[in-house]
Design a protein around this motif. Sequence first.
Motif, short mmCIF file in Angstrom:
data_model
loop_
_atom_site.label_atom_id
_atom_site.label_comp_id
_atom_site.label_asym_id
_atom_site.label_seq_id
_atom_site.Cartn_x
_atom_site.Cartn_y
_atom_site.Cartn_z
N ILE A 136 13.52 13.23 0.40
CA ILE A 136 13.20 13.01 -0.39
C ILE A 136 12.03 11.98 -0.44
CG2 ILE A 136 13.82 12.17 -2.98
CD1 ILE A 136 16.50 12.62 -2.07
N LEU A 137 10.47 11.86 -1.45
CA LEU A 137 9.20 11.05 -1.18
C LEU A 137 10.24 9.68 -2.23
CD1 LEU A 137 6.57 13.15 -0.86
CD2 LEU A 137 7.72 11.96 0.40
N SER A 138 10.30 8.74 -2.07
CA SER A 138 10.82 7.86 -2.42
C SER A 138 9.81 6.88 -3.33
CB SER A 138 12.26 6.72 -2.79
OG SER A 138 10.95 6.05 -1.24
N ASN A 139 8.35 7.43 -2.47
CA ASN A 139 7.47 6.31 -3.01
C ASN A 139 6.17 6.43 -2.23
OD1 ASN A 139 6.29 4.17 -4.81
ND2 ASN A 139 6.71 2.30 -3.98
N VAL A 140 5.06 6.74 -2.89
CA VAL A 140 4.34 6.51 -2.63
C VAL A 140 2.78 5.54 -2.67
CG1 VAL A 140 1.86 7.74 -1.78
CG2 VAL A 140 3.97 9.33 -1.98
N LYS A 141 2.30 4.73 -2.51
CA LYS A 141 1.46 3.60 -2.45
C LYS A 141 -0.27 3.57 -2.14
CE LYS A 141 3.96 -0.69 -1.72
NZ LYS A 141 4.11 -1.75 -1.75
N ALA A 142 -0.77 3.10 -2.77
CA ALA A 142 -1.86 3.19 -1.90
C ALA A 142 -2.53 1.88 -1.59
CB ALA A 142 -2.91 3.29 -2.79
N SER A 143 -3.71 1.23 -0.70
CA SER A 143 -3.17 -0.37 -0.53
C SER A 143 -4.67 -0.84 -2.03
CB SER A 143 -4.47 -0.40 0.50
OG SER A 143 -5.65 1.30 0.78
N CYS A 144 -4.82 0.04 -2.61
CA CYS A 144 -6.16 -0.67 -3.53
C CYS A 144 -5.78 0.64 -4.72
CB CYS A 144 -7.34 -0.95 -2.93
SG CYS A 144 -8.26 0.94 -2.74
N GLY A 145 -6.48 -0.25 -6.27
CA GLY A 145 -6.61 0.47 -7.59
C GLY A 145 -7.45 1.38 -7.35
N CYS A 146 -8.68 1.52 -5.56
CA CYS A 146 -9.67 2.91 -5.89
C CYS A 146 -8.60 3.77 -5.42
CB CYS A 146 -10.74 2.34 -5.37
SG CYS A 146 -10.36 1.73 -3.68
N THR A 147 -7.69 3.52 -5.40
CA THR A 147 -7.14 5.39 -4.50
C THR A 147 -5.17 5.42 -5.38
OG1 THR A 147 -7.83 4.37 -2.41
CG2 THR A 147 -5.93 6.22 -2.57
N THR A 148 -5.83 6.88 -5.95
CA THR A 148 -4.44 6.70 -6.67
C THR A 148 -3.52 8.49 -6.22
OG1 THR A 148 -5.82 8.44 -7.94
CG2 THR A 148 -5.26 6.03 -9.14
N PRO A 149 -2.48 8.37 -5.54
CA PRO A 149 -1.77 8.81 -5.55
C PRO A 149 -0.43 9.37 -6.25
CG PRO A 149 -0.73 7.13 -4.24
CD PRO A 149 -1.83 6.68 -5.11
N GLU A 150 -0.93 10.55 -6.07
CA GLU A 150 0.70 11.59 -6.82
C GLU A 150 1.56 12.12 -6.15
OE1 GLU A 150 -0.87 13.50 -10.35
OE2 GLU A 150 -2.51 12.06 -10.63
N PHE A 151 2.10 12.17 -6.44
CA PHE A 151 3.82 12.57 -5.44
C PHE A 151 4.76 13.05 -6.78
CE2 PHE A 151 4.87 8.86 -6.22
CZ PHE A 151 6.75 8.72 -5.52
N SER A 152 5.72 14.03 -6.23
CA SER A 152 7.04 14.91 -6.80
C SER A 152 8.38 13.93 -5.93
CB SER A 152 7.67 15.92 -6.74
OG SER A 152 8.00 16.16 -6.81
N GLN A 153 9.02 13.90 -7.04
CA GLN A 153 10.38 13.11 -6.19
C GLN A 153 11.50 14.33 -5.87
OE1 GLN A 153 10.99 9.87 -8.32
NE2 GLN A 153 10.01 8.39 -6.84
#
Length: 164
Positions: free
Chosen positions: A55-72
Amino acid sequence: MKKLIAGIALFGTFALASAQTITFDKTTYDYGNVKPSSDGIRFFTVTNTGDKPLILSNVKASCGCTTPEFSQDPIMPGKSAKIKVGYNTAINGGFNKMIEVFSNDPVNSRSVIYIKGNVDPNAPDPKPLTPAELKAKAKEEKKAAKAAKKAAKKAAKAAAKTAA
């Protein structure tokens, strides 16, 4: 006392051998040179090479110019999922961004993947793929998925062998 320590060690080995394990198709995606405002979306493939749901609980980018999307949704053993990463290509210049992936993998609960590249107004226009190149790309992706599935089976067999 020796039997107790040996039993605990054996139990610990079995617990680690039968767990969810996160594996990436690549840990760095190189955009190369891209034109400003071009398509900044790329995908990382995550495979569960363990024998319990990942289970992927969170995906965080180092700055606002990068936007990750994932399924839980749980990734079942031997199965894969995609992490969609978007970069704002309206920002000129080189970039090297870190994305943290948090999961229930007992060994790698925090994994790091990267995107890098250069947004350059003088970058060559992307060449559209011919039908033959599209077919070759699809074949290559299918081959990579098959190899990931084979690696997952091999890891599961090794875990079962270690547990036995």
